[in-house]
Design an enzyme around this catalytic site. Structure first.
Site, PDB file in Angstrom:
ATOM      1  CG  ASP A   9       9.802 -19.274  34.937  1.00  0.00           C
ATOM      2  OD1 ASP A   9       9.419 -19.288  36.123  1.00  0.00           O
ATOM      3  OD2 ASP A   9      10.219 -20.284  34.341  1.00  0.00           O
ATOM      4  CG  MET A  10      14.506 -17.954  39.238  1.00  0.00           C
ATOM      5  SD  MET A  10      14.426 -18.061  41.035  1.00  0.00           S
ATOM      6  CE  MET A  10      14.022 -19.799  41.264  1.00  0.00           C
ATOM      7  CG  ASP A  11      13.484 -22.806  39.159  1.00  0.00           C
ATOM      8  OD1 ASP A  11      14.672 -22.774  39.507  1.00  0.00           O
ATOM      9  OD2 ASP A  11      12.536 -22.760  39.965  1.00  0.00           O
ATOM     10  CG  ASP A 168      11.378 -23.015  31.356  1.00  0.00           C
ATOM     11  OD1 ASP A 168      10.611 -22.448  32.162  1.00  0.00           O
ATOM     12  OD2 ASP A 168      12.017 -24.036  31.632  1.00  0.00           O
TER      13      ASP A 168
END
Length: 215
Positions: A9-11, A168
């Site tokens: 994932d990124m953010d 997250d």
């Protein structure tokens, strides 16, 4: 089945950028007369940028400027904040390189627009290590729908069962799980985060050892 790919994932995983989205949305939407409140903003947390823009427009319609144009202003502002702030998650670049050195395919699956994803990978100087980068803006639905992960696996040339996703949030974990993947939740040293849906837990990236994932 042997795991062959790691999808990030990124953010909140590659970069600590969630506050940037809140700031960008406040800056842009407020300039068009939107009354951005904390209660309403909490409802948009896991939406795509287009969904967030439509959300605010439906409640506080602005003038002639169309939704895509306003959405692009939010995206541009987020990229500005990412480029100017020290927001990289400690140890993430090294972890990505260690996975790559072990011959695992590396992917990115995010609800954020592709422009933002590319800006993040450029900032981390790891774009060349990623075999596939995919944004939910190309899907009908973003996370928690599994589409973004299913497409990312297809781009990597592996089955979902051969992937582990590092997330997250519960929304992201559910998307990966529903796609048929193994999951690891990144807590950023927050001991209060407990998601039973995750197969593994990563407290921080500096102390993560690859064998802990049974890869």
């Amino acid at each position: 089945m042997v795991l062959e790919a790691v999808i990030f994932d990124m953010d909140g995983v590659l970069v600590d950028s969630e506050g940037f989205w809140a700031q960008a949305e406040l800056d842009v939407f407020s300039s068009y007369g939107v009354q951005v409140t904390e209660d309403l903003a909490s409802l948009t947390r896991y939406m795509t940028t287009r969904e967030v823009t439509e959300f605010w427009y439906n409640r506080f319609p602005w003038g002639e400027l169309d939704i895509p144009s306003v959405e692009q202003q939010v995206i541009t502002r987020v990229i500005e904040l990412i480029r100017s702030d020290n927001c990289t998650m400690p140890g993430i670049e090294d972890l990505i390189r260690r996975f790559k050195n072990k011959a695992y395919k590396i992917g990115l699956a995010t609800n954020a627009p592709l422009q933002v994803a590319e800006a993040v990978l450029e900032k981390l100087e790891v774009r060349h290590l990623f075999d596939a980068v995919h944004s939910a803006e190309s899907e009908v639905q973003g996370k928690p729908h599994p589409a973004v992960y299913l497409t990312a696996a297809r781009k990597l040339g592996v089955s979902p069962e051969q992937c582990i996703a590092i997330e997250d949030s519960y929304s992201g974990l559910k998307a990966a799980k529903d796609a048929g993947m193994k999951t690891a939740v990144f807590t950023n040293d927050n001991e209060d985060i407990h998601f039973d849906i995750a197969d593994f837990k990563i407290m921080n990236f500096k102390e993560t050892r690859l064998p802990e994932f049974s890869l």
